[in-house]
Scaffold this motif. Sequence first.
Motif, PDB file in Angstrom:
ATOM      1  N   GLY A  91       0.809  -1.203   0.000  1.00 16.53           N
ATOM      2  CA  GLY A  91       0.000   0.000   0.000  1.00 16.53           C
ATOM      3  C   GLY A  91       0.844   1.255   0.000  1.00 16.53           C
ATOM      4  N   PHE A  92       2.166   1.089   0.122  1.00 16.46           N
ATOM      5  CA  PHE A  92       3.084   2.230   0.200  1.00 16.46           C
ATOM      6  C   PHE A  92       2.946   3.152  -1.006  1.00 16.46           C
ATOM      7  CE2 PHE A  92       7.121   4.362  -0.559  1.00 16.46           C
ATOM      8  CZ  PHE A  92       7.401   4.902   0.687  1.00 16.46           C
ATOM      9  N   TYR A  93       2.800   2.572  -2.197  1.00 21.45           N
ATOM     10  CA  TYR A  93       2.759   3.373  -3.418  1.00 21.45           C
ATOM     11  C   TYR A  93       1.346   3.789  -3.823  1.00 21.45           C
ATOM     12  CZ  TYR A  93       7.571   1.864  -3.777  1.00 21.45           C
ATOM     13  OH  TYR A  93       8.897   1.642  -3.520  1.00 21.45           O
ATOM     14  N   TYR A  94       0.371   3.489  -2.996  1.00 19.75           N
ATOM     15  CA  TYR A  94      -1.022   3.805  -3.315  1.00 19.75           C
ATOM     16  C   TYR A  94      -1.275   5.310  -3.290  1.00 19.75           C
ATOM     17  CZ  TYR A  94      -6.082   3.176  -3.430  1.00 19.75           C
ATOM     18  OH  TYR A  94      -7.401   3.204  -3.775  1.00 19.75           O
ATOM     19  N   ASP A  95      -0.638   5.998  -2.351  1.00 20.70           N
ATOM     20  CA  ASP A  95      -0.797   7.452  -2.238  1.00 20.70           C
ATOM     21  C   ASP A  95       0.259   8.161  -3.081  1.00 20.70           C
ATOM     22  OD1 ASP A  95      -2.949   7.441  -0.286  1.00 20.70           O
ATOM     23  OD2 ASP A  95      -1.443   6.649   1.097  1.00 20.70           O
ATOM     24  N   LYS A  96      -0.017   9.393  -3.428  1.00 22.67           N
ATOM     25  CA  LYS A  96       0.933  10.192  -4.212  1.00 22.67           C
ATOM     26  C   LYS A  96       2.174  10.491  -3.376  1.00 22.67           C
ATOM     27  CE  LYS A  96      -2.561  12.358  -7.086  1.00 22.67           C
ATOM     28  NZ  LYS A  96      -3.236  13.603  -7.438  1.00 22.67           N
ATOM     29  N   PRO A  97       3.349  10.544  -4.022  1.00 26.01           N
ATOM     30  CA  PRO A  97       4.575  10.881  -3.283  1.00 26.01           C
ATOM     31  C   PRO A  97       4.430  12.213  -2.552  1.00 26.01           C
ATOM     32  CG  PRO A  97       5.098  10.159  -5.514  1.00 26.01           C
ATOM     33  CD  PRO A  97       3.605  10.316  -5.445  1.00 26.01           C
ATOM     34  N   GLY A  98       4.915  12.240  -1.317  1.00 26.49           N
ATOM     35  CA  GLY A  98       4.871  13.453  -0.519  1.00 26.49           C
ATOM     36  C   GLY A  98       3.585  13.641   0.266  1.00 26.49           C
ATOM     37  N   GLU A  99       2.540  12.872  -0.056  1.00 24.25           N
ATOM     38  CA  GLU A  99       1.288  12.976   0.690  1.00 24.25           C
ATOM     39  C   GLU A  99       1.297  11.978   1.847  1.00 24.25           C
ATOM     40  OE1 GLU A  99      -2.208  12.709  -1.698  1.00 24.25           O
ATOM     41  OE2 GLU A  99      -1.584  14.348  -3.021  1.00 24.25           O
ATOM     42  N   PRO A 100       0.544  12.249   2.903  1.00 28.71           N
ATOM     43  CA  PRO A 100       0.489  11.316   4.037  1.00 28.71           C
ATOM     44  C   PRO A 100      -0.029   9.945   3.588  1.00 28.71           C
ATOM     45  CG  PRO A 100      -0.596  13.394   4.581  1.00 28.71           C
ATOM     46  CD  PRO A 100      -0.277  13.430   3.116  1.00 28.71           C
ATOM     47  N   ARG A 101       0.519   8.941   4.183  1.00 26.92           N
ATOM     48  CA  ARG A 101       0.137   7.573   3.841  1.00 26.92           C
ATOM     49  C   ARG A 101      -1.221   7.241   4.437  1.00 26.92           C
ATOM     50  NH1 ARG A 101       3.638   2.204   4.468  1.00 26.92           N
ATOM     51  NH2 ARG A 101       2.092   0.778   3.619  1.00 26.92           N
ATOM     52  N   SER A 119       9.571  -9.704   3.720  1.00 25.70           N
ATOM     53  CA  SER A 119       9.874  -8.697   4.728  1.00 25.70           C
ATOM     54  C   SER A 119       8.533  -8.110   5.175  1.00 25.70           C
ATOM     55  CB  SER A 119      10.753  -7.597   4.140  1.00 25.70           C
ATOM     56  OG  SER A 119      10.031  -6.882   3.139  1.00 25.70           O
ATOM     57  N   THR A 120       8.496  -7.583   6.357  1.00 25.36           N
ATOM     58  CA  THR A 120       7.233  -6.985   6.829  1.00 25.36           C
ATOM     59  C   THR A 120       7.402  -5.502   7.139  1.00 25.36           C
ATOM     60  OG1 THR A 120       7.713  -7.745   9.073  1.00 25.36           O
ATOM     61  CG2 THR A 120       6.298  -9.157   7.712  1.00 25.36           C
ATOM     62  N   ASP A 121       8.491  -4.923   6.703  1.00 31.22           N
ATOM     63  CA  ASP A 121       8.736  -3.491   6.880  1.00 31.22           C
ATOM     64  C   ASP A 121       8.238  -2.766   5.631  1.00 31.22           C
ATOM     65  OD1 ASP A 121       9.618  -0.917   7.280  1.00 31.22           O
ATOM     66  OD2 ASP A 121      11.745  -1.430   7.297  1.00 31.22           O
ATOM     67  N   ASP A 122       7.206  -1.976   5.792  1.00 32.58           N
ATOM     68  CA  ASP A 122       6.649  -1.246   4.650  1.00 32.58           C
ATOM     69  C   ASP A 122       6.900   0.256   4.768  1.00 32.58           C
ATOM     70  OD1 ASP A 122       4.899  -0.656   6.690  1.00 32.58           O
ATOM     71  OD2 ASP A 122       3.088  -1.068   5.544  1.00 32.58           O
ATOM     72  N   SER A 123       7.922   0.632   5.519  1.00 28.75           N
ATOM     73  CA  SER A 123       8.189   2.051   5.742  1.00 28.75           C
ATOM     74  C   SER A 123       8.783   2.746   4.519  1.00 28.75           C
ATOM     75  CB  SER A 123       9.125   2.234   6.940  1.00 28.75           C
ATOM     76  OG  SER A 123      10.378   1.617   6.686  1.00 28.75           O
ATOM     77  N   ALA A 124       9.320   1.978   3.565  1.00 26.71           N
ATOM     78  CA  ALA A 124       9.943   2.599   2.395  1.00 26.71           C
ATOM     79  C   ALA A 124       9.544   1.926   1.084  1.00 26.71           C
ATOM     80  CB  ALA A 124      11.459   2.581   2.540  1.00 26.71           C
ATOM     81  N   GLY A 125       8.562   1.032   1.118  1.00 21.40           N
ATOM     82  CA  GLY A 125       8.160   0.354  -0.111  1.00 21.40           C
ATOM     83  C   GLY A 125       7.348  -0.887   0.160  1.00 21.40           C
ATOM     84  N   ASN A 126       7.372  -1.794  -0.784  1.00 14.68           N
ATOM     85  CA  ASN A 126       6.607  -3.035  -0.695  1.00 14.68           C
ATOM     86  C   ASN A 126       7.315  -4.070   0.169  1.00 14.68           C
ATOM     87  OD1 ASN A 126       4.408  -2.297  -2.313  1.00 14.68           O
ATOM     88  ND2 ASN A 126       5.555  -2.737  -4.176  1.00 14.68           N
TER      89      ASN A 126
END
Length: 180
Positions: A91-101, A119-126
């Motif tokens: 879901g990381f890339y679902y929102d526009k860059p720079g907008e709140p997740r 991996s289960t870290d989604d802080s920077a991607g999938n």
Amino acid sequence: MRGLRILCAVVMAAFAGAAAKAQPQPSSLRDLLVQYRCPAVDRLDRIYEAGDHASHRDRFLALTVPEHPHGYVQCIFFERRTRMLCEASSGFYYDKPGEPRTTRLAPEAVAALGRLGFSTDDSAGNFSIEFDVASPPDLNAIADFMLKALHDGYGARAGTKLHFSAPFARRPTTKCIPVS
């Protein structure tokens, strides 16, 4: 050694081999495998056959759950087809860059993907996983792995109309072992 452990986890998670046959599968997963294993294997085979002749960006298979707002799993062969990278949407890339997740996968779905080795870290991607690929590869196990991720992480079932994206896989093959 790490690659071997990951490969073993992938194979076990994909229900490949004799040990998997002894373990009962949920009927919803079995039904999904019956419907979609061969179409996934056919595309993986064509991608693998294309080898280094295909452009890097075309050597992937993405399976999407259209009913899920961001549900997909995609895998690509790399390092001369000796390794595979798979990503599951976070879901990381679902929102526009720079907008709140605003979009995240449910915790139980993240945990299910984690049990498969993602991996289960989604802080920077999938979510992602890399593993070694045998020569020849066990395409049935890879297809099962992808479908299990869709089943457990995104709710895909046999009645779900999955979308396949595989630019280098235009014609079917016959290397699939149907689920019986």
